[in-house]
Structure formats: structure tokens, C-alpha cells
Motif scaffolding. Structure first.
Motif, PDB file in Angstrom:
ATOM      1  N   SER A   1      -5.851  11.058   0.472  1.00 44.37           N
ATOM      2  CA  SER A   1      -5.736  10.814   1.944  1.00 44.37           C
ATOM      3  C   SER A   1      -5.427  12.176   2.592  1.00 44.37           C
ATOM      4  CB  SER A   1      -4.951   9.976   2.226  1.00 44.37           C
ATOM      5  OG  SER A   1      -4.575   9.761   3.769  1.00 44.37           O
ATOM      6  N   ASP A   2      -5.820  12.399   3.943  1.00 47.10           N
ATOM      7  CA  ASP A   2      -5.264  13.750   4.583  1.00 47.10           C
ATOM      8  C   ASP A   2      -4.187  13.252   5.765  1.00 47.10           C
ATOM      9  OD1 ASP A   2      -7.141  12.531   6.261  1.00 47.10           O
ATOM     10  OD2 ASP A   2      -8.026  14.200   6.618  1.00 47.10           O
ATOM     11  N   LYS A   3      -3.814  11.881   5.614  1.00 45.89           N
ATOM     12  CA  LYS A   3      -2.896  11.371   6.460  1.00 45.89           C
ATOM     13  C   LYS A   3      -1.492  11.698   6.002  1.00 45.89           C
ATOM     14  CE  LYS A   3      -5.826   7.014   7.468  1.00 45.89           C
ATOM     15  NZ  LYS A   3      -6.232   7.752   8.722  1.00 45.89           N
ATOM     16  N   ASP A   4      -0.600  11.546   6.985  1.00 43.71           N
ATOM     17  CA  ASP A   4       0.775  11.817   6.809  1.00 43.71           C
ATOM     18  C   ASP A   4       1.414  11.098   5.725  1.00 43.71           C
ATOM     19  OD1 ASP A   4       2.993  13.381   7.570  1.00 43.71           O
ATOM     20  OD2 ASP A   4       3.772  11.628   8.465  1.00 43.71           O
ATOM     21  N   THR A   5       2.228  11.654   4.904  1.00 51.49           N
ATOM     22  CA  THR A   5       2.911  10.895   3.711  1.00 51.49           C
ATOM     23  C   THR A   5       3.879   9.752   4.249  1.00 51.49           C
ATOM     24  OG1 THR A   5       4.384  12.560   3.508  1.00 51.49           O
ATOM     25  CG2 THR A   5       2.402  12.618   1.923  1.00 51.49           C
ATOM     26  N   ASP A   6       4.291   9.829   5.493  1.00 55.05           N
ATOM     27  CA  ASP A   6       5.043   8.805   5.809  1.00 55.05           C
ATOM     28  C   ASP A   6       4.334   7.457   6.179  1.00 55.05           C
ATOM     29  OD1 ASP A   6       7.011  10.514   6.025  1.00 55.05           O
ATOM     30  OD2 ASP A   6       7.320  10.765   8.081  1.00 55.05           O
ATOM     31  N   VAL A   7       2.914   7.551   6.629  1.00 60.47           N
ATOM     32  CA  VAL A   7       2.042   6.625   6.799  1.00 60.47           C
ATOM     33  C   VAL A   7       1.634   5.719   5.455  1.00 60.47           C
ATOM     34  CG1 VAL A   7      -0.237   6.060   7.558  1.00 60.47           C
ATOM     35  CG2 VAL A   7       0.964   7.707   8.823  1.00 60.47           C
ATOM     36  N   LEU A   8       1.453   6.528   4.531  1.00 57.93           N
ATOM     37  CA  LEU A   8       1.073   5.665   3.602  1.00 57.93           C
ATOM     38  C   LEU A   8       2.245   4.574   2.688  1.00 57.93           C
ATOM     39  CD1 LEU A   8      -0.831   8.808   1.686  1.00 57.93           C
ATOM     40  CD2 LEU A   8      -1.811   7.179   3.081  1.00 57.93           C
ATOM     41  N   PRO A   9       3.429   5.156   2.510  1.00 56.29           N
ATOM     42  CA  PRO A   9       4.452   4.007   1.963  1.00 56.29           C
ATOM     43  C   PRO A   9       4.391   3.117   2.981  1.00 56.29           C
ATOM     44  CG  PRO A   9       5.561   6.060   2.187  1.00 56.29           C
ATOM     45  CD  PRO A   9       4.098   6.410   2.500  1.00 56.29           C
ATOM     46  N   GLU A  10       4.692   3.349   4.388  1.00 55.37           N
ATOM     47  CA  GLU A  10       4.427   2.272   5.367  1.00 55.37           C
ATOM     48  C   GLU A  10       3.482   1.208   5.333  1.00 55.37           C
ATOM     49  OE1 GLU A  10       7.236   1.538   7.241  1.00 55.37           O
ATOM     50  OE2 GLU A  10       8.201   3.282   6.015  1.00 55.37           O
ATOM     51  N   THR A  11       2.297   1.614   4.992  1.00 50.71           N
ATOM     52  CA  THR A  11       1.232   0.682   4.946  1.00 50.71           C
ATOM     53  C   THR A  11       1.225  -0.063   3.704  1.00 50.71           C
ATOM     54  OG1 THR A  11      -0.230   2.539   5.896  1.00 50.71           O
ATOM     55  CG2 THR A  11      -1.366   0.865   4.624  1.00 50.71           C
ATOM     56  N   LEU A  12       1.856   0.627   2.533  1.00 52.21           N
ATOM     57  CA  LEU A  12       1.796  -0.332   1.298  1.00 52.21           C
ATOM     58  C   LEU A  12       3.074  -1.271   1.487  1.00 52.21           C
ATOM     59  CD1 LEU A  12       1.478   2.749  -1.276  1.00 52.21           C
ATOM     60  CD2 LEU A  12      -0.167   0.768  -0.801  1.00 52.21           C
ATOM     61  N   LYS A  13       4.032  -0.967   2.228  1.00 60.16           N
ATOM     62  CA  LYS A  13       5.147  -1.859   2.368  1.00 60.16           C
ATOM     63  C   LYS A  13       4.679  -3.089   3.162  1.00 60.16           C
ATOM     64  CE  LYS A  13       8.730   1.389   1.445  1.00 60.16           C
ATOM     65  NZ  LYS A  13       9.750   2.238   2.068  1.00 60.16           N
ATOM     66  N   LYS A  14       3.555  -3.037   4.027  1.00 58.93           N
ATOM     67  CA  LYS A  14       3.011  -4.197   4.606  1.00 58.93           C
ATOM     68  C   LYS A  14       2.738  -5.424   4.107  1.00 58.93           C
ATOM     69  CE  LYS A  14       1.415  -1.585   8.449  1.00 58.93           C
ATOM     70  NZ  LYS A  14       0.106  -1.288   9.414  1.00 58.93           N
ATOM     71  N   THR A  15       2.529  -5.088   2.520  1.00 63.67           N
ATOM     72  CA  THR A  15       2.159  -6.268   1.601  1.00 63.67           C
ATOM     73  C   THR A  15       3.528  -7.015   1.159  1.00 63.67           C
ATOM     74  OG1 THR A  15       2.758  -4.791  -0.471  1.00 63.67           O
ATOM     75  CG2 THR A  15       0.231  -4.817   0.635  1.00 63.67           C
ATOM     76  N   GLY A  16       4.611  -6.591   1.788  1.00 63.76           N
ATOM     77  CA  GLY A  16       5.963  -7.334   1.235  1.00 63.76           C
ATOM     78  C   GLY A  16       6.498  -6.672  -0.192  1.00 63.76           C
TER      79      GLY A  16
END
Length: 69
Positions: free
Chosen positions: A45-60
Motif C-alpha cells: 500500500s501507499d497509505k499511511d502506516t497508521d491507517v493499516l493497523p487501525e484497519t486491521l484492529k477493526k476485526t477485534g
């Protein structure tokens, strides 16, 4: 520029990896590979590295950024 990022995600089953697939598909513009036996998720991804773990944490599940791969 896309970077390949490696994450440790506390996945225990296909349901967990399916949840990761759903949230990452919603994010859009990313390619990813899930390694369930080793509890790893690789995201290109070229997205900010802060966005990716936050997205993964949405799974609980706990998601920890290991670093660029």
C-alpha cells in the motif's frame, strides 16, 4: 510508491483471516496476502502506516506492525 508492510495479527482460524480480508477490501487500493499459520498479514500500500493497523484492529484482533518487508 507502494511499500510492502508486515503485520502480526492474532488470527486463530479462517474466520479471523476472512475478517481481515473484509476490512482490507473496504480500505481499497491495497493488495494483501494472509499467512494464517504464521499469523502474518502482508499489505502492499501507499497509505499511511497508521491507517493499516487501525484497519486491521477493526476485526477485534490484536495487530502489531512489524515493519516494511
Amino acid at each position: 510508491m507502494t511499500t510492502r508492510h508486515e503485520f502480526f495479527v492474532d488470527m486463530t482460524c479462517e474466520g479471523c483471516s476472512g475478517a481481515d480480508t473484509r476490512v482490507l477490501n473496504k480500505l481499497g487500493g491495497v493488495q494483501f496476502e494472509i499467512d494464517l499459520p504464521n499469523k502474518k498479514v502482508f499489505i502492499e500500500s501507499d497509505k499511511d502506516t497508521d491507517v493499516l493497523p487501525e484497519t486491521l484492529k477493526k476485526t477485534g484482533k490484536a495487530a502489531n506492525y512489524i515493519g516494511p518487508k
